[in-house]
Motif scaffolding. Structure first.
Motif, PDB file in Angstrom:
ATOM      1  N   GLY A 200       0.802  -1.217   0.000  1.00 20.12           N
ATOM      2  CA  GLY A 200       0.000   0.000   0.000  1.00 20.12           C
ATOM      3  C   GLY A 200       0.831   1.260   0.000  1.00 20.12           C
ATOM      4  N   GLY A 201       2.153   1.114   0.006  1.00 24.76           N
ATOM      5  CA  GLY A 201       3.040   2.273   0.009  1.00 24.76           C
ATOM      6  C   GLY A 201       3.689   2.485  -1.333  1.00 24.76           C
ATOM      7  N   GLY A 202       4.756   3.297  -1.341  1.00 19.33           N
ATOM      8  CA  GLY A 202       5.473   3.579  -2.579  1.00 19.33           C
ATOM      9  C   GLY A 202       6.422   2.459  -2.941  1.00 19.33           C
ATOM     10  N   PRO A 203       6.834   2.396  -4.205  1.00 16.83           N
ATOM     11  CA  PRO A 203       7.766   1.346  -4.641  1.00 16.83           C
ATOM     12  C   PRO A 203       9.193   1.677  -4.231  1.00 16.83           C
ATOM     13  CG  PRO A 203       7.305   2.822  -6.460  1.00 16.83           C
ATOM     14  CD  PRO A 203       6.444   3.285  -5.306  1.00 16.83           C
ATOM     15  N   ASN A 204      10.025   0.667  -4.164  1.00 18.77           N
ATOM     16  CA  ASN A 204      11.456   0.904  -3.994  1.00 18.77           C
ATOM     17  C   ASN A 204      11.974   1.718  -5.172  1.00 18.77           C
ATOM     18  OD1 ASN A 204      11.522  -0.603  -1.613  1.00 18.77           O
ATOM     19  ND2 ASN A 204      11.980  -2.509  -2.705  1.00 18.77           N
ATOM     20  N   VAL A 205      12.819   2.691  -4.890  1.00 23.47           N
ATOM     21  CA  VAL A 205      13.328   3.535  -5.968  1.00 23.47           C
ATOM     22  C   VAL A 205      14.336   2.751  -6.799  1.00 23.47           C
ATOM     23  CG1 VAL A 205      12.957   5.644  -4.635  1.00 23.47           C
ATOM     24  CG2 VAL A 205      15.201   4.507  -4.575  1.00 23.47           C
ATOM     25  N   ARG A 382      -5.294   8.954  -0.319  1.00 24.99           N
ATOM     26  CA  ARG A 382      -4.950   7.880   0.609  1.00 24.99           C
ATOM     27  C   ARG A 382      -6.222   7.169   1.009  1.00 24.99           C
ATOM     28  NH1 ARG A 382      -2.734  10.192   5.541  1.00 24.99           N
ATOM     29  NH2 ARG A 382      -4.869  10.050   6.366  1.00 24.99           N
ATOM     30  N   GLU A 383      -6.282   5.893   0.706  1.00 23.14           N
ATOM     31  CA  GLU A 383      -7.430   5.092   1.113  1.00 23.14           C
ATOM     32  C   GLU A 383      -7.275   4.672   2.566  1.00 23.14           C
ATOM     33  OE1 GLU A 383      -7.411   1.797  -1.525  1.00 23.14           O
ATOM     34  OE2 GLU A 383      -8.183   2.920  -3.240  1.00 23.14           O
ATOM     35  N   ASP A 384      -8.380   4.688   3.283  1.00 22.52           N
ATOM     36  CA  ASP A 384      -8.340   4.189   4.656  1.00 22.52           C
ATOM     37  C   ASP A 384      -7.958   2.710   4.652  1.00 22.52           C
ATOM     38  OD1 ASP A 384      -9.149   6.630   5.647  1.00 22.52           O
ATOM     39  OD2 ASP A 384     -11.279   6.106   5.616  1.00 22.52           O
ATOM     40  N   SER A 393       0.224  -4.036   5.113  1.00 23.84           N
ATOM     41  CA  SER A 393      -0.479  -3.689   3.876  1.00 23.84           C
ATOM     42  C   SER A 393      -0.991  -2.256   3.882  1.00 23.84           C
ATOM     43  CB  SER A 393      -1.650  -4.650   3.649  1.00 23.84           C
ATOM     44  OG  SER A 393      -2.641  -4.487   4.652  1.00 23.84           O
ATOM     45  N   CYS A 394      -0.579  -1.469   4.866  1.00 21.15           N
ATOM     46  CA  CYS A 394      -1.067  -0.088   5.015  1.00 21.15           C
ATOM     47  C   CYS A 394       0.106   0.857   5.226  1.00 21.15           C
ATOM     48  CB  CYS A 394      -2.052   0.014   6.165  1.00 21.15           C
ATOM     49  SG  CYS A 394      -3.519  -1.016   5.950  1.00 21.15           S
ATOM     50  N   GLN A 395       1.067   0.819   4.310  1.00 24.25           N
ATOM     51  CA  GLN A 395       2.303   1.591   4.453  1.00 24.25           C
ATOM     52  C   GLN A 395       2.246   2.941   3.742  1.00 24.25           C
ATOM     53  OE1 GLN A 395       4.916   0.425   6.463  1.00 24.25           O
ATOM     54  NE2 GLN A 395       3.218  -0.941   6.985  1.00 24.25           N
TER      55      GLN A 395
END
Length: 582
Positions: A200-205, A382-384, A393-395
């Motif tokens: 649920g967060g950003g990808p590794n750069v 940002r989804e709850d 799963s909520c990063q």
């Protein structure tokens, strides 16, 4: 027509060579037009094999999907007015599509390429033949995969030369060289995407940027992976620069050499001189430079523009190649070009403000009167976090990152929107109710709303054929503020205005309706807005999306459907017999 190969040798680091050109056959097609004139049109026939092969960068080897065993993929060269025929054979387990970025696809949207928008993917072991005419276009475009981040390694240059007998509107260069800027991960790119979706967060750069597939000497274990360009004293070169990076705007320059910008997104520009360019993913820029310095070896380099607020993690490295004078001593090296800082928005604005369309007979007329007004907010949400979901799963700042246009997060269907529209079988595919404005008016670039959620949907906006359309693209700062490279398939558009803050109607008084730049990808400024105009004269289903692939994945996309006009020449052609099925 043979694809030329440009070879360069870097004596101090390595031997850098190009892969073999793509197989090509040249035929001629006789067509009888409605005026009973016989038209002779060349057919450029290519065969592209989607394969896997081992590639080593930064002392690490991985298996990547590529085309004809080449990374980057083969250059495709043709003339304005030619018909391009490309048979794609998918020999890998993954599904694939190819998008011809910037090609209008006049009435031939079946060949545009975005998965589940204009076609179902080409499945493993299957093939699909893309066939379309390059009409009223010349310059630097490119092709790339358009499904699940596959374009990280599946891309190449598409060079459209002026039709025979025509010439550039600037002095002819002594040589033309494609420069493809890319982004490289040591890990499998699909694993990077899957991890981001799961968290649920950003990808590794990324681990590196590349020039023509090579990271350059500034990275560890990369002294042998350096792109080099041999030049001769006094000669002028046309660099066809393409930003094929996945998620990063880039600055580019050459040490001690001035660049003259002459084209952007295959549209001629009024020439201007600069020390650097800024180029977003999806954009192309042609520059001239003259080898007019003391013979030696000079770095070309590219680095990130990443001015998000608050700042996101990004690849803060620099890729470099070599401009090597043939008569130079191998011991002489320049320093790096002085590129702007990663967060220098002022330099970005300064560069973009210099772009002015070159007024030629081929240039379409800027729409002065507008009969369709669209106001699109573009940004992150940002989804709850779902109740009971694990923290892993909520990063995304305590939830799950999403993105939207007019607060609608695009959900990809499982079949082709174009196919559904053409057959009038829309149920369970998409709806026609995408809004012309956001659901709530607020301070778009100021303090964010308390509710950062968006609504999911697969919605399209219907536009009557021949409409004069203005779209205001308004950036937001709901989760964070950053620039967004918005690409519209099937069209070029005039960039008539840009600014910071919230757009106001009174700004139209200062729009450039004389010589605005014509592009297919626009960078919506950080905490700002952009205004574009076009004539809806190309019927079909056209994807509009952010060209940062993570934002596309999160849903910063929509679909514009231009209705048929009158008669067959203003209507979508029938689908081809080998049109892929889902």
């Amino acid at each position: 027509m043979l694809v030329p190969i440009f070879s360069a040798i870097l004596l101090s680091f390595s031997l850098a060579s190009h892969a073999n050109p793509v197989e090509i056959e040249r035929f001629y097609e006789f067509n009888v037009s409605l005026s009973s004139c016989v038209v002779l049109r060349a057919l450029e026939v290519f065969s592209l094999q989607i394969t896997r092969s081992q590639v080593t960068r930064l002392c690490s080897t991985k298996n990547i999907v590529n085309v004809n065993g080449q990374f980057p993929g083969p250059e495709i060269h043709l003339d304005e007015g030619d018909m391009l025929v490309v048979k794609v054979n998918n020999q890998v387990p993954e599904n694939i599509t190819l998008h011809w970025h910037g090609v209008f696809q006049n009435r031939t949207g079946w060949y545009d390429g975005p998965a589940y928008v204009t076609q179902c993917p080409i499945q493993s072991g299957s093939s699909y033949t893309y066939k379309f005419v390059i009409k009223n276009q010349r310059g630097t475009l490119w092709w790339h995969a358009h499904i699940r981040w596959m374009r990280a390694t599946v891309y190449g240059a598409l060079i459209i030369h002026p039709r025979p007998g025509s010439s550039f509107p600037f002095p002819a260069p002594d040589a033309e060289v494609p420069i493809l800027l890319g982004e490289w991960w040591q890990s499998d790119v699909q694993a990077v995407l899957n991890q981001a979706l799961a968290s649920g967060g950003g990808p590794n750069v990324s681990d590196a940027f590349t020039i023509n597939g090579l990271p350059g000497p500034l990275y560890n274990c990369s002294g042998n992976d350096v792109y080099a360009l041999d030049v001769e004293q006094g000669k002028t070169y046309l660099l066809r620069i393409i930003n094929a990076a996945m998620n990063t705007d880039l600055f580019f320059g050459i040490a001690n050499h001035k660049l003259t910008v002459v084209e952007a997104d295959a549209s001629y520009q009024q020439p201007f001189e600069t020390d650097y360019i800024v180029i977003t993913p999806g954009q192309t820029t042609n520059v001239l430079f003259t080898a007019d310095q003391t013979p030696g070896q000079y770095f070309m380099a590219a680095s990130a523009y990443a001015a998000a607020v608050p700042q996101n993690p990004f690849d803060n490295t620099t890729t470099a190649g070599i401009i090597r004078y043939k008569s130079s001593p191998s011991s002489f090296f320049s320093g790096l070009p002085r590129l702007p800082a990663f967060n220098d928005t002022r330099k970005v604005v300064s560069f973009n403000s210099k772009l002015r369309g070159l007024l030629t007979e081929e240039l379409p007329t800027v729409p002065v009167k507008v009969d369709r007004h669209l106001f699109f907010t573009v940004g992150l949400n940002r989804e709850d976090c779902p109740r009971g979901a694990p923290n892993s799963s909520c990063q995304g700042n305590g939830g799950r990152f999403a993105a939207s246009i007019n607060n609608i997060t695009y959900v990809s269907p499982r079949s082709s929107i174009l196919g559904a529209y053409y057959t009038n079988k829309l149920m369970n595919v998409f709806t026609k109710d995408f809004s012309t404005k956001p659901p709530v008016k607020f301070d778009y670039t100021g303090r964010p709303l308390r509710n950062l959620n968006s609504k999911n949907g697969t919605k399209a906006r219907i536009i009557p054929y021949g409409s004069s359309v203005q779209i205001i693209l308004q950036g937001t700062s709901l989760v964070n503020a950053e620039s967004h490279p918005i690409h519209l398939h099937g069209y070029d558009f005039f960039i008539v205005g840009q600014g910071f803050g919230n757009y106001k109607k009174k700004y139209q008084a200062n729009f450039n309706l004389v010589d605005p730049p014509l592009r297919n990808t626009i960078s919506v400024p950080l905490k700002g807005w952009a205004a574009i105009r076009l004539i809806a004269n190309n019927p079909g289903v056209w994807f509009m999306h952010c060209h940062l692939d993570i934002h596309t994945t999160w849903g910063l996309d929509t679909v514009l459907i231009v209705e048929n006009g009158e008669g067959p020449l203003q209507s979508i052609q029938a689908p081809p017999p080998d049109y892929p099925r889902c």
